[in-house]
Write an enzyme that holds these catalytic residues in place. Structure first.
Site, PDB file in Angstrom:
ATOM      1  N   GLY A  36       0.796  -1.356   0.081  1.00  0.00           N
ATOM      2  CA  GLY A  36      -0.045   0.059   0.004  1.00  0.00           C
ATOM      3  C   GLY A  36       0.806   1.273   0.003  1.00  0.00           C
ATOM      4  O   GLY A  36       1.924   1.297   0.374  1.00  0.00           O
ATOM      5  N   LEU A  68      -6.603  -3.849  -3.147  1.00  0.00           N
ATOM      6  CA  LEU A  68      -7.188  -4.379  -1.675  1.00  0.00           C
ATOM      7  C   LEU A  68      -6.475  -3.527  -0.715  1.00  0.00           C
ATOM      8  O   LEU A  68      -5.921  -2.538  -0.888  1.00  0.00           O
ATOM      9  CB  LEU A  68      -6.336  -5.502  -1.293  1.00  0.00           C
ATOM     10  N   LEU A 104      -0.421  -8.831  -7.090  1.00  0.00           N
ATOM     11  CA  LEU A 104      -0.718 -10.182  -6.595  1.00  0.00           C
ATOM     12  C   LEU A 104      -1.328 -11.154  -7.578  1.00  0.00           C
ATOM     13  O   LEU A 104      -2.202 -10.288  -8.416  1.00  0.00           O
ATOM     14  CB  LEU A 104      -1.826 -10.113  -5.406  1.00  0.00           C
ATOM     15  N   ASP A 164      -6.621   6.278   1.518  1.00  0.00           N
ATOM     16  CA  ASP A 164      -7.582   7.148   0.780  1.00  0.00           C
ATOM     17  C   ASP A 164      -8.683   6.245   0.579  1.00  0.00           C
ATOM     18  O   ASP A 164      -8.763   5.144   0.210  1.00  0.00           O
ATOM     19  CB  ASP A 164      -6.861   7.607  -0.522  1.00  0.00           C
TER      20      ASP A 164
END
Length: 127
Positions: A45, A91, A71, A49
């Site tokens: 990440g 994700l 991924l 947000d």
């Protein structure tokens, strides 16, 4: 059962680790994460947000000359029909962590993706 040690610091990962050891995980990467390498440092990440900024994390990684990976969601899961025709490979940090830690324990991408990718993302494991 795996135990992870976590430290927090104000220092940048760029100052703490060699550039060639860092893999920036971004759903926009063309590179598929095929294995978790314990000698690598994975950046999970980069955004806190509610909205999705396409390619922002990829751009950040490229500006920092970092390796990127995504991924293997499309490689191991299938899109499911849903009313909004919604499919997202983006994700939350905790979901990515669940995927990586489950994969590290099981060495199974299907098991790992099942642990971290909620059905609300529009992807499921094939039957």
């Amino acid at each position: 059962f795996c135990v992870f040690q976590m430290d927090t610091t104000q220092e940048s990962y760029l100052d703490l680790f060699p550039l060639d050891a860092i893999v920036y995980l971004t759903p926009d990467s063309e590179n598929v994460l095929e294995d978790v390498d314990p000698s690598k440092v994975y950046v999970l990440g980069g955004l806190v947000d509610e909205s999705i900024h396409k390619k922002l994390t990829l751009q950040r990684a490229q500006e920092q000359s970092l390796q990127t990976a995504r991924l293997p969601i499309r490689e191991h899961m299938v899109k499911t029909a849903n009313t909004k025709n919604y499919h997202s490979e983006t994700l939350a940090i905790n979901q990515v962590f669940d995927v990586l830690s489950t994969y590290y324990e099981t060495r199974s991408w299907p098991a790992a993706l099942k642990a971290g990718v909620s059905s609300g993302k529009g992807y499921v494991l094939p039957d």
